[in-house]
Design an enzyme around this catalytic site. Sequence first.
Site, PDB file in Angstrom:
ATOM      1  CB  VAL A  15       4.200   7.039  -1.175  1.00  0.00           C
ATOM      2  CG1 VAL A  15       3.288   8.212  -0.814  1.00  0.00           C
ATOM      3  CG2 VAL A  15       4.890   7.284  -2.508  1.00  0.00           C
ATOM      4  CB  CYS A 260       7.667   9.144 -10.407  1.00  0.00           C
ATOM      5  SG  CYS A 260       7.046   8.824  -8.750  1.00  0.00           S
ATOM      6  NE  ARG A 330       8.863   1.816  -6.659  1.00  0.00           N
ATOM      7  CZ  ARG A 330       8.343   2.880  -6.051  1.00  0.00           C
ATOM      8  NH1 ARG A 330       7.050   2.972  -5.907  1.00  0.00           N
ATOM      9  NH2 ARG A 330       9.128   3.846  -5.609  1.00  0.00           N
TER      10      ARG A 330
END
Length: 427
Positions: A15, A260, A330
């Site tokens: 990000v 997410c 992740r």
Amino acid sequence: MVDNTRVIVIGLGYVGLPLAVALAKSFETWGLDVDTGRIAELERKHDRTGEIDADRLTASSLRLTTDPAACPDADFYIVTVPTPVDADNRPDLGIVMAATRTVGSMLKPGRRSIVVYESTVYPGVTEDLCGPELERISGLVCGEDFFLGYSPERINPGDREHTVDRITKVISGQTPEVLEAIADLYNKVTTGGVFRAASIKAAEAAKVIENAQRDINIAFVNEITQIFSKMDLSVWDVLAAAGTKWNFLKFEPGLVGGHCIGVDPYYLAHRATELGCDPRIILAGRDMNDGMATWVAKDVHDWHAGADAARVAKVLMLGLAFKQDVPDLRNSKVADLVAAFQGLGHQVDVHDPLVSAPEALHEYGLELVAAPVDVYDLIVLAVPHRELVEDFARFTSQLAPDGGIVDLKNALAGSGQVPDGMKLWTM
């Protein structure tokens, strides 16, 4: 906004780095990260995430450091650090609060800086937790000496269309004046414009429901996949037919990992439980998706073993990243799939040409096979990286005579790379 506006981005991962590079086109921008290895590789113009290429890093005026004291005073501090869950799927705010303390130590009286959070949190974290911590560390007063904002990140790893410089940015600010200052900042970053949320909490809530909605829709498709498997129906055939209806939502079954979709619903569920609400649908979706790896391993085991329930196989697992064509490990559910196969007695080799072998070992204790040469009873295409799919025929030559191919995402359909008569399992 003025020409000498200065921005510091805290956290330079998937990000923070794209955002910092975009900001550096218009403002003096500093990138701060505690990972010395990360800063060193960026200084060598290498981004392990694959989001920013060497040419863009070379051309960027972004300044890099691991030392908060090396950063000058700034008008904006933007926090873009991870917000994972712990082993019990409870929000782990440790990293974002550590970043908050770092920012608190950097705030100076008289500057009236704005601290914007992009990290995904449940509604209330920015104002109820981060604001007071910034006050405690800095000795300043929130709303007078510094101000808060929130702009949820919408980075989709590997997506070259919905990049930070093209998407609509949701923004919010502590006061109307702060909101407009944040709008001016992000309007310099993206051609997609900004959406002014009604409040910071509304912006925080928007982020968690964006991913919770996708999670629930995928959970529904995963559930019908399991139902249709009992009917000898391919869910891909069913979805192809249903997808001809104009308002059918085209979600696909699969393993739901990543930072997410596989995490954010737990943040909302946690806060809901604190408030005395029972988030039944949210947690049911999470339970379905978290259990998908176990179901796949058992169904493939039964399919391969046939009448000999104790039959075990040597398995080649292709792909470990959480999604195709990215190196991101992740919250990869392929690791759960490997563990599920191993739990059934199978031996599993893992090959992924995109991910870091040291990272795979560190995160999951898995030693990657750089160039598989053995003969395997099962070859599982878990993550359809383009590199794996386009040259899949080289793996079929390593299949035992009575072995089978497992194609989790139906990526080989119509490719001609699965010889006629070869056993093939799909959802």
